[in-house]
Structures are given as structure tokens and as C-alpha cells.
Scaffold this active site. Sequence first.
Site, short mmCIF file in Angstrom:
data_model
loop_
_atom_site.label_atom_id
_atom_site.label_comp_id
_atom_site.label_asym_id
_atom_site.label_seq_id
_atom_site.Cartn_x
_atom_site.Cartn_y
_atom_site.Cartn_z
CD GLU A 22 19.20 6.91 -5.40
OE1 GLU A 22 18.73 5.77 -5.06
OE2 GLU A 22 18.59 7.70 -6.29
CD GLU A 50 19.00 -0.24 -3.79
OE1 GLU A 50 17.86 -0.13 -4.23
OE2 GLU A 50 19.97 0.32 -4.01
#
Length: 357
Positions: free
Chosen positions: A133, A138
Site C-alpha cells: 500500500e 494523508e
Amino acid sequence: MLIFSALIPAVGLFVHLVTAAYKLQDDYGTSHTFFDNFDFFTAADPTKGYVDYVDRSTANKSGLIKASGGSLYIGVDSSNIASSPSRQSMRLSSTKSYTHGLVILDLEHMPGSVCSTWPAFWMLGDNWPSNGEIDIIEGVNQQPTNQVALHTSPGCSINDSRFSGSVDTSNCYVEASGQAANAGCAITSNCTQSYGDRFNKAGGGVYATEWTGEAIKVGSSRAPASPPILARAPPTLRAGVVLWRPLLEAATLTRTLENYRLYMFDITFCGSWAGDAWASGSCASKSSSCISYVQNNPSAFTETYWSVNSLKVYQDGSSLNNATVSADASSHTSIPLVSPTPRHAWKHAHNGYKHRQ
């Protein structure tokens, strides 16, 4: 060698690292057909967020998605007191998957640094964590700068000092000893205009992710200093045109990363990062709880949206015909959007706070 890199605002510090001759594979465009290329996730949030992910029809009617003036708007409900099930928002994933390539996202605006919010732009393999991932953009609450992270099986860790930023965790393995569960390897940018309010006040910018068999690089650049090749994403990217400055280099990757979908424009509220961090930060002065704040303050989320100028995916021209690109949306129905076990929460931990996994 697995490499993260970052584009930084000072053009004079850019160095040439990209050598592939890229050709355009997918231009997602900025008309309403953009959304034809994405699945609208509507199940319960795997990160335990206080959020109601809505389908395309509902998003259209509620004004959460729009296409106008050459850009796309993807946002959340900022008009209504949130009742059951919770505040409406978006979580989109591409119907195509990719193995290797260059993803260029040109943003006019990303979700601001707002208490209770947890926006992300990320990529996910079919088999987590073996296929890995990549978290490209973020943050949570009033976080001032971006965090980039990678989550893998054993065999990858940061072991180099050539980077610009700070290492939060160094081992990319999601169950690494001495790190919070699902932390992976993560770096916080030292660029104050890499995320949230300051990114938006600077006029937006470009995020680029290059993924080859040897390296993964993630970079950002403020709009005023963005090389035209990145800001406008022409049909071909040639050697020496994309300008990079290393952020960090990591150890050899022993696991295969393949078949990634683009999970983008994911905006949740509270949950296992923003919610868990609520009591320890300045947001706690705004409300007794994260959920209460989300419920009762719709106007707080007027800046919680993505405004996309372009999204384009390139493949190395020398291997374009052999690139792994799946256009069959039905082939993704088996991808686990909710982990089979409670400890597999789709994200990492930050400063000890458990994420979605």
C-alpha cells in the site's frame, strides 16, 4: 532498491532522477465522465470513521461531486447537522488496476487542515499487505504537513539518510517489532505547503508517484514552482524532464507489489486516527468529542473537498504493450475492502495511534 522521493518548491534544488520515456496510458479528464472510471464505496468505513459514504446518484443530488470549468469537485456535506448514519462523504477507487507507472495528480485544492477530518489519496494492492500500500497524501485534524507511507510484508525498511523530511517509522513491515501496529514506514514532509490549508493558500500543486520494478517515488511541488511537464502532463515524458529531489531511500524490497487500484479522494471523519488523536490535540477544545463536533458543525467542513485539475497515468513507453492494466471492474469484486481480521485496518499508525487495518 525501494525509493521514496519528493519534489520540493525550490527549483534550484531539483535533481534529475527519472530516466524512463513515459507515454500517456490514461487521462481521467475533468468532465463528469471522470466518475465512470471509479467505484463508489458505500459500505461501513473500515477505519471506524463517523462517515456515510454515498453512491454516485446521492453524491450528484447532494452536490458532493461536480464537474465545471475544467476541474472536478469532490467533497462532503457541509450544510446539514449530521444524524444517523453520519456525515455524507466520498470514497472512490479506480476500476482499473496498474502495475508500475507514473501517476500525476494536479490539485487546485485538497481538504483543509480541519479538526476531525482524515483525507487520503492512496494506492492499494489486491492482497494486503503482500502486494503493499502506498499512501501518497494523508493527514488528520490540523496536521500542517503531508505524511507519505508504505505498508508491506517483511523485507523493506528505511536505511538511508538521503531525504528531506522526518522519519516517523522506519520499517515498512506492518507487524514490525518496536512500532505501532500497521505503522509501516512513514515520513513527514518538512515542506510547510505540502498539505491542507497551506497547500491551498499556495494555490495548490502537483503530486507525482513513480513506480518501477526497482523503486517507488512520491513527490510534490507547489503550483508556482511546478515544472510545466508535471503541471500540464503532456503525452510523453522523456528522460531528464521530470525533476526530483530525493526524500529517502529504503532497503531492498523482497515482496511483489502489483495490481494497484487508485484509492483517491477518500475523506472520513474521526475513526482510528483522527478520532483517537482528538483528545491529545488542540481540537479537543472545540467539542467534548470528535463525533459530536462532526455532527453539529457542518460549516466547519466548507474547506473539506478536493478540486482536481487533472489526473493522468503514464507507462514506460518501452514496456507499454506489456503493462499490467485491468479494465474489467468486475475483476475487482474480490478485493477485500474490509480486512478479514480486526488488526488489518487499511492504514497505518501515527505516533502510537492505530489506523485502519
